[in-house]
Enzyme design. Structure first.
Site, PDB file in Angstrom:
ATOM      1  CB  THR A 133      -0.923   0.029   1.238  1.00  0.00           C
ATOM      2  OG1 THR A 133      -1.629   1.274   1.277  1.00  0.00           O
ATOM      3  CG2 THR A 133      -0.141  -0.111   2.531  1.00  0.00           C
ATOM      4  CE1 TYR A 159      -3.182  -2.153   5.489  1.00  0.00           C
ATOM      5  CE2 TYR A 159      -3.140   0.205   5.049  1.00  0.00           C
ATOM      6  CZ  TYR A 159      -3.190  -1.094   4.599  1.00  0.00           C
ATOM      7  OH  TYR A 159      -3.244  -1.356   3.255  1.00  0.00           O
TER       8      TYR A 159
END
Length: 164
Positions: A133, A159
């Site tokens: 990501t 995350y």
């Protein structure tokens, strides 16, 4: 070609699998735990295709992964499985550490053990792609900012740290 996709019932993973099945002659094994982020309905349009296979599997389960590698014999692995909600990672980072870090390690070990048993020509061609990501790079500070291949990691949540 045979492609093993982790997280294939997720938003991006399902788009990848639909693209592969609709635009190539490749065969796919979709490995997904089917948590809150997974939805097999996103793959409904290809569910009857004989080149599309599904296994409800947790990437933290090393024995299930070893069986999947040995039974399917992939040429490529595309690793998209992840816990992926930033707010959830702040409220409870343990699941993110378990799936995104430990699960990735378990997958890498299963892939390595599988790779060791391949003939030389298949070893040379075998690939594992870890899809991450942009969150690993931190936050952009203006509309003119861009991330590049040289941008340092600067995760700003559990995350993004678990995907770095």
């Amino acid at each position: 070609m045979k492609i093993l996709v982790t997280g294939g019932a997720g938003f991006i993973g399902s788009a990848v699998i639909r693209h592969i099945i609709n635009n190539t002659d490749d065969t796919v094994l979709n490995i997904d735990k089917l948590t809150y982020a997974g939805n097999l309905e996103s793959l409904q349009e290809i569910s009857d295709n004989p080149r599309d296979h599904f296994s409800k599997t947790d990437i933290c389960d090393s024995e299930s992964l070893k069986r999947a590698f040995n039974d399917f014999e992939p040429d490529v692995v595309m690793h998209l499985a992840a816990e992926s909600h930033v707010d959830r990672s702040i409220d409870g980072p343990a699941a993110f550490i378990e799936t995104n870090m430990i699960g990735t390690y378990v997958l890498l070990e299963a892939a390595r053990m599988y790779w060791l048993g391949l003939p030389v020509e298949r070893k040379e061609a075998f690939r594992l792609h870890h899809i991450s990501t942009d969150e690993v790079f931190g936050d952009l500070h203006g509309t003119e900012d861009l991330f590049t291949e040289q941008t340092a990691y600067a995760p700003s949540s559990p995350y993004s740290a678990s995907k770095a």
